[in-house]
Design a protein around this motif. Sequence first.
Motif: not given
Length: 368
Positions: A74-79, A244-249, A283-285, A288-294
């Motif tokens: 359910r958390e993944l669906v919400d994201a 694509l040029k992005k900020r480090q975050i 970031p910030g999802e 999963v706290t350590q692995h981020r969404l791409l």
Amino acid sequence: MDLELFVDNSMARASPLSDALQQPLVAVENGQKVPQDPRLRLKKIVGNKTKNWKKKLRIRIGNWNIGSLTGKGRELVDAMQRKNIKILCIQETKWKGNSARKIGEGYKVYYAGESTKKNGVGIILHPDVQEQVTEVKRVNDRLMGMKLIRDGKIWHIVSAYAPQQGCRDEEKEEFREKLEEYIESIARTELIVIAGDMNAHVGESGNGYEGVHGGIGFGRRNVEGERLLEMAEAAEITILNTWLKKRQIHLIIYKNGQNETQIDYILVRREDKRLVMDCKVIPGEPVVTQHRLLVADFRMKSGRKRRKEERKKKIKVWKLKSEKKNEFRNKVEETFRERHRTGSLPETAAEVWEDMRYISSKSNRDLW
């Protein structure tokens, strides 16, 4: 004698399109009793319509190593709903079996796994996308894909999870071979999107791999990153989140204390890079706290017809650094001796280079 001009105002009239006949815009009060300019309201409505129209012309595909799928459906669906993701490739599901099931709100996960303790890959689909699936292909617990037809175009979505550091070299080699075979099985006229945790650092620059690496990466390249770049170059695919040029975050995938790395990637064929509107890390999802969404946004219509062309078989360079290296060397030497016996030796520098190209290609075909 001065001439006086008399103007009969009763005969004058304004042009039908002039401002004289238009009613002035009157400021109105909103619900908080604050005057509001109606022109701003009109601009807001038009802006929202334009934004919604642009959303219909794109599809967002994501990738996420979730650690485990158990209890996170359910958390993944919400994201996915909040970030407008239609297709999400996931790794480390740790679900056993080859099946599919609903996880809430009509979303469906297709998964492949051999153990509840490690590995496992999957693909989660938005309800609107599910009916477009025509085939699901499960290779093993590290690689699976599906074929779907969307807006008349054939898409292949691949979820991949490469062996991490500490795994046997044979396991890493097998993963690369399976992935390459999957890519080669897809016609050049069809679109393939590979999203996965590759457990590889390709580095911040594209030195030596300019057609694969866009020069906007993060960190230092390691051995696994070198192997990934070699395979991508041979398969003529490119790594989207290095262009694509992005900020480090928006580049960092994994963060644990002071340890920051970029190990997840989304890859497409070079000619399909023009379909990409954006690619970034979110970031910030909290799932999963350590692995981020791409995520990557793809344009649905390119406006250009894809050329039908026959794929030229590439030399698998990375395999020369394994047990195949000696076999390749022996094949080249054997071909040289055969040419020497027949007396067909090159004379000019151009002929030498052409001879080397022919011998390398022939040895490659004989070996693979």
